[in-house]
Design a protein around this motif. Structure first.
Motif, short mmCIF file in Angstrom:
data_model
loop_
_atom_site.label_atom_id
_atom_site.label_comp_id
_atom_site.label_asym_id
_atom_site.label_seq_id
_atom_site.Cartn_x
_atom_site.Cartn_y
_atom_site.Cartn_z
N ASP A 35 -5.65 7.68 4.74
CA ASP A 35 -6.44 8.85 4.22
C ASP A 35 -7.67 9.24 5.04
O ASP A 35 -7.99 10.51 5.11
N ALA A 58 -5.25 -0.78 -6.19
CA ALA A 58 -4.61 -0.13 -7.31
C ALA A 58 -3.04 0.11 -6.83
O ALA A 58 -2.04 -0.05 -7.53
N ASP A 59 -2.79 0.48 -5.76
CA ASP A 59 -1.31 0.64 -5.23
C ASP A 59 -0.51 -0.71 -5.13
O ASP A 59 0.58 -0.83 -5.70
N ALA A 116 -1.80 6.47 1.07
CA ALA A 116 -3.34 6.56 1.03
C ALA A 116 -3.90 5.59 2.34
O ALA A 116 -5.12 5.73 2.47
N GLU A 133 -8.47 2.10 -4.37
CA GLU A 133 -7.29 2.85 -4.36
C GLU A 133 -6.06 2.05 -3.75
O GLU A 133 -4.88 2.14 -4.44
N LEU A 134 -6.25 1.36 -2.80
CA LEU A 134 -5.33 0.65 -2.19
C LEU A 134 -5.00 -0.70 -2.91
O LEU A 134 -3.75 -1.37 -3.17
N THR A 161 1.02 -1.13 -0.13
CA THR A 161 -0.01 -0.09 -0.05
C THR A 161 0.90 1.26 -0.04
O THR A 161 2.02 1.14 0.14
N SER A 162 0.16 2.26 -0.23
CA SER A 162 1.05 3.68 -0.18
C SER A 162 0.32 4.68 1.20
O SER A 162 -0.53 3.91 1.88
#
Length: 372
Positions: free
Chosen positions: A33, A162-163, A30, A159-160, A27-28
């Motif tokens: 978040d 995608a990370d 994000a 989004e995670l 993960t990043s």
């Protein structure tokens, strides 16, 4: 040549206590978040990315890396930002980095929160096998089953995922090498930082028993289990994680009570506490946490300056009972009787002569009572 650093995002006042937030593998930043913006109200929050994840360069890490190597990158980032001692919280691999920092660099870690993490990750073999497969096949197969590893059924954060898909395979594999070599169980008892372990009750990767092992071994550590949370608890159950972190990070109510006593005096605070009822208890806690634990502890203004602002505001609104209390507080904060008079005179210009008449009467009575 400028040294390459981990990618990061900074939020919150530069003068606030620093808090470093670490991510889980794949993960990043994000991941934080839903939590970081709230934490940044009281802290200078620094979220960082693992090498090859988010915006961090993959070449920051290589084959055979260790968690200690990642911890060194975090320290280099902190140094570049002028941060000496800091609180840290991390998920999974980010939590392992926090534990390593608390063990190897205790002078840097003021408090530690270990979230859905462990002092070991079930031995080297699974991570060696994962690293080998990622190096040969890439990360697509991991992204396909990320939801089942990270969340309870039916929940996802696209989004995670995608990370995970976008991470650099070589850097990801090197992070697997770090997890394969990691085992801090024998050193947990030496951690002196105030420590909180947070477990997701539905976490298959680092189940509650792993966090309980940390809490049992680290002196004075606390354990919180979050119902319904799997491995990425800050994304799945942000409110529960935020509540636990707020209570742990700086003891806002305790710190606020200490400042409240320093400014208003023990006698006043003791009277307020004695009058507290179940009906007013939450309000008293709010005052200690917010007014005294966050606003009065902000070092942007000195306490002398805060007293001058407070006196003026109380005069403007006609709060003369509170004014008497804060005239005494202003003396404790270093203002002389002459300086208090100058503040009241300034208020006469901008708040009105009648307000200043009442304020001078209150201040004179208080100063005479106190021998000034």
């Amino acid at each position: 040549m400028t040294e390459k650093l981990l990618n990061f995002r900074a939020e919150g006042p530069a003068s606030a206590p620093p808090l470093l937030l670490g991510p889980s593998l794949g993960t990043s930043y994000a991941l934080w978040d839903e939590v970081a913006p709230e934490l940044s109200i009281t802290h200078r929050v620094i979220r960082w990315d693992l090498p090859g994840h988010g915006g961090s360069a993959p070449e920051l890490i290589g084959p055979g890396a260790t968690v200690g190597d990642l911890a060194d990158l975090v320290l280099a980032l902190a140094d570049s930002l002028g941060i000496g001692q800091f609180a840290c919280a991390g998920v999974s691999l980010g939590g392992a980095v926090g534990l390593h920092l608390a063990v190897e660099h205790p002078e840097r870690v003021s408090s530690l929160a270990v979230i859905c993490s462990s002092a070991h990750f079930n031995g080297a073999k699974p991570w060696e096998e994962r690293a080998a497969r990622v190096r040969s096949e890439g990360l697509g197969w991991l992204a396909e089953n990320a939801d089942s590893r990270w969340f309870t059924p039916g929940f996802t954060v696209p989004e995670l995922v995608a990370d995970q898909r976008a991470a650099d395979p070589a850097a990801y594999a090197a992070c697997c090498d770090a997890l394969a070599a990691y085992d801090l169980r024998e050193r947990l008892a030496g951690i002196g930082a105030r420590t909180l372990a947070i477990a997701g009750r539905e976490d298959p990767a680092t189940p509650p028993a792993h966090l309980r092992e940390i809490a049992d071994a680290v002196p004075g550590a606390a354990l919180v289990e979050i119902p319904g949370a799997s491995h990425l608890a800050p994304a799945q159950c942000p409110e529960a994680v935020l509540t636990a972190l707020r209570a742990h990070l700086d003891g806002g109510a305790r710190r606020g009570m200490a400042v409240r006593r320093e400014v208003l005096g023990d006698e006043h605070v003791d009277r307020a506490q004695a009058r507290q009822t179940p009906f007013t208890a939450r309000y008293q806690d709010f005052i200690s946490r917010y007014a005294w634990g966050e606003i009065w502890t902000d070092t942007t203004l000195s306490r002398r300056e805060r007293s001058m602002v407070t006196l003026t505001a109380l005069i403007a609104h006609g709060h003369y009972d509170e004014l008497a209390m804060h005239v005494r507080a202003a003396r404790r904060n270093g203002l002389t009787a002459e300086e208090i008079g100058a503040v009241l005179l300034q208020s006469a210009v901008y708040c009105g002569v009648p307000a200043a008449n009442s304020a001078f009467a209150v201040a004179q009575r208080v100063l005479e009572e106190d021998g000034d």
